[in-house]
Write an enzyme that holds these catalytic residues in place. Structure first.
Site, short mmCIF file in Angstrom:
data_model
loop_
_atom_site.label_atom_id
_atom_site.label_comp_id
_atom_site.label_asym_id
_atom_site.label_seq_id
_atom_site.Cartn_x
_atom_site.Cartn_y
_atom_site.Cartn_z
N ASP A 176 -7.22 18.62 -14.56
CA ASP A 176 -7.54 17.27 -15.02
C ASP A 176 -7.12 17.21 -16.48
O ASP A 176 -7.75 17.81 -17.35
CB ASP A 176 -9.04 17.01 -14.84
N TYR A 232 -16.47 16.39 -15.87
CA TYR A 232 -16.89 14.99 -15.83
C TYR A 232 -17.89 14.79 -14.69
O TYR A 232 -17.66 15.24 -13.56
CB TYR A 232 -15.64 14.10 -15.66
N LYS A 278 -7.91 6.13 -19.28
CA LYS A 278 -8.23 6.60 -20.63
C LYS A 278 -7.00 6.52 -21.54
O LYS A 278 -6.51 5.46 -21.79
CB LYS A 278 -8.82 8.01 -20.53
N ARG A 328 0.86 -1.20 0.00
CA ARG A 328 0.00 0.00 0.00
C ARG A 328 0.89 1.24 0.00
O ARG A 328 0.65 2.19 -0.71
CB ARG A 328 -0.96 0.00 1.21
#
Ligand SMILES: Cc1ncc(COP(=O)(O)O)c(C=O)c1O
Length: 380
Positions: free
Chosen positions: A171, A99, A196, A47
Site C-alpha cells: 500500500d 489503516y 489521497k 464497467r
C-alpha cells in the site's frame, strides 16, 4: 522518461481523434455503439472499460514503473479486488500497524469468507518468516504505516516473499511513487488510495492497483469487471489532473512536513513525534534507503496524555481542518483513535502505539509559517 515527465505524459497518447484535446475527454457514457456484434473501437461497456479511466490506468502504471494499471471506486475496493485472488483456507501476512479500514476489510469481511490473516510487526523480517505456513499466499505491507509512521524494508520483505513463492503487495498511499516505487524494490502489486496524494485535492474517492505481470493483471482485470467496483469517468479525469502535479505538490508536502515535525519536536507540550526523517526514528536508515524524502505525514502525542487534551488541540486548530483523510493540498488534522482507526479494537490499537492522545497531521502545501503559528496557538 524521468518521473516528473511521467506524471504529466506517462501512458498518455494525446490522440484525441475528434479535436486533438490535450486532456483526455470525459467519456461520460455507459456504453459504445457497435457496427456488428463485437464490432467496436475497444470499448463495449463502461464497467469493463472506459477511455477516460483507461487514460488514468495507463498513467498509474507509468508513474509506478509498472505495466498494467487498474482503477477502482475506492482504495478499499482496490484491496478487495486483491483479496479476491485467494480462496478459503489461504493465509495472508499483514503488517500489524495499518489503516483501520484495511484491517476491518481483512477481519470483518474476508475472514468470514475463509481467509486467515496474521498481523505481525514487519520491521523485523524474522517475524514474517515465523508466520509463514504452507497456506500463506500474500504478504501485505503498508509503509510508512498509518498513523504510526513505521517504515518497513520493502526490499528485505520481497526477498522473504520470493524465497517462499509468495505475492507481495504494498500500500503506497502515504509515500506515493514520487517517494518510493515498490515494484522496483521487488513488490508484485502496488495499491493506492488515489483519494489521497494522487488525487491531491480532496475532491474524489478512488483506488488503484499497478502490476507488471500479465497473468496477475489479467486475473485482476477479470475481478475488476466481474465484481464491478469501478470509478466513473469524471473522477478518473480529476485523478489524472491531480497526478500531473504530484511531483511539485509532494516536494512542498515534504518541506512543510519537515518544518512541522521539527517544530513539534521542540515544543514543550509535545511528547513523541512520529516522522521517519528523524535520525532517531527506529527505521530512519531504511526510510533513507527506499524513499526519496520523508513525506508530509506527521503524528504526535502530547505530554498531557489524555483524550480530552487531544480533542482540545484539534478543536483549536484554524488552518488545519479537523477531518478524515489526508494527502490533499490543504492541511488536515485527525484523531486516529476516534476517527480513522476507530474500527480497530482499543487493545489492538494500543499495542501498536495508537494512544488516545495521538494526533495525526496531513501537512498541506500552505506557507509553513502559517502552519507552525496555527499549531503554536492550538497547543497553547
Ligand atoms: C493507507 C491507506 N490505505 C487505504 C485506504 C483506503 O482508501 P479509500 O478511503 O480510498 O477507500 C486509506 C484511507 O484512508 C489509507 O490511508
Amino acid at each position: 522518461m524521468k518521473f516528473n515527465t511521467k506524471t504529466i505524459h506517462g501512458g498518455q497518447h494525446n490522440t484525441d481523434p475528434a479535436y486533438g484535446s490535450v486532456m483526455p475527454p470525459i467519456y461520460q457514457t455507459s456504453t459504445y455503439s457497435q457496427t456488428t456484434p463485437g464490432g467496436h473501437k475497444g470499448f463495449e461497456y463502461s464497467r469493463s472499460g472506459n477511455p477516460t479511466r483507461k487514460a488514468l490506468e495507463d498513467a498509474l502504471a507509468s508513474i509506478e514503473n509498472g505495466e498494467f494499471g487498474l482503477a477502482f471506486g475506492s482504495g478499499l475496493a482496490a484491496i478487495d479486488a486483491v483479496l479476491k485472488l485467494f480462496k478459503p483456507g489461504d493465509e495472508i501476512i499483514s503488517t500489524n500497524d495499518l489503516y483501520g479500514g484495511s484491517y476491518r476489510l481483512f477481519t470483518k469481511i474476508f475472514e468470514d469468507f475463509g481467509l486467515k490473516f496474521h498481523f505481525v510487526a514487519m520491521q523485523d523480517t524474522s517475524k514474517i518468516e515465523a508466520a509463514i505456513t504452507d497456506k500463506t499466499k500474500l504478504i501485505w505491507v503498508e509503509t510508512p504505516t498509518n498513523p504510526m509512521m513505521n517504515i518497513i524494508d520493502i526490499e528485505a520483505v520481497s526477498k522473504v516473499a520470493k524465497a517462499h513463492n509468495l505475492l507481495l503487495a504494498v500500500d503506497n498511499t502515504f509515500a506515493t511513487p514520487y517517494l518510493q516505487q515498490p515494484l522496483d524494490l521487488g513488490a508484485d502489486i502496488v495499491m493506492h488510495s488515489v483519494t489521497k496524494y494522487l488525487g491531491g485535492h480532496s475532491d474524489l474517492v478512488m483506488g488503484g492497483l499497478v502490476v507488471r505481470d500479465k497473468e496477475l493483471a489479467d486475473k485482476l482485470y477479470f475481478i475488476q469487471n466481474a465484481s464491478g467496483a469501478v470509478c466513473g469517468p469524471q473522477d478518473s479525469f480529476l485523478a489524472l489532473r491531480g497526478i500531473k502535479t504530484l511531483h511539485v505538490r509532494l516536494q512542498r508536502h515534504c518541506e512543510n512536513g519537515k518544518a512541522v515535525a521539527h517544530f513539534l519536536k521542540s515544543h514543550p507540550k509535545v511528547d513523541k513525534v512520529y516522522w521517519p526523517g528523524f535520525e532517531d526514528h527506529p527505521n530512519h536508515d531504511v526510510a533513507k534507503k527506499q524513499m526519496k524524502d520523508f513525506g508530509g505525514m506527521v503524528s504526535f502525542t502530547t505530554k498531557n496524555d489524555s483524550l480530552q487534551g487531544a480533542v482540545e488541540v484539534v478543536e483549536k486548530l484554524k488552518v488545519f481542518t479537523l477531518a478524515e483523510s489526508l494527502g490533499g493540498v490543504e492541511s488536515l488534522a485527525g484523531h486516529p483513535a476516534s476517527m480513522t482507526h476507530a474500527s480497530i479494537p482499543k487493545e489492538e490499537r494500543q499495542k501498536t502505539g495508537i494512544k488516545d492522545s495521538l494526533i495525526r497531521l496531513s501537512v498541506g502545501i500552505e506557507d509553513a509559517e502559517d502552519l507552525l503559528e496555527d499549531l503554536k496557538q492550538a497547543l497553547g
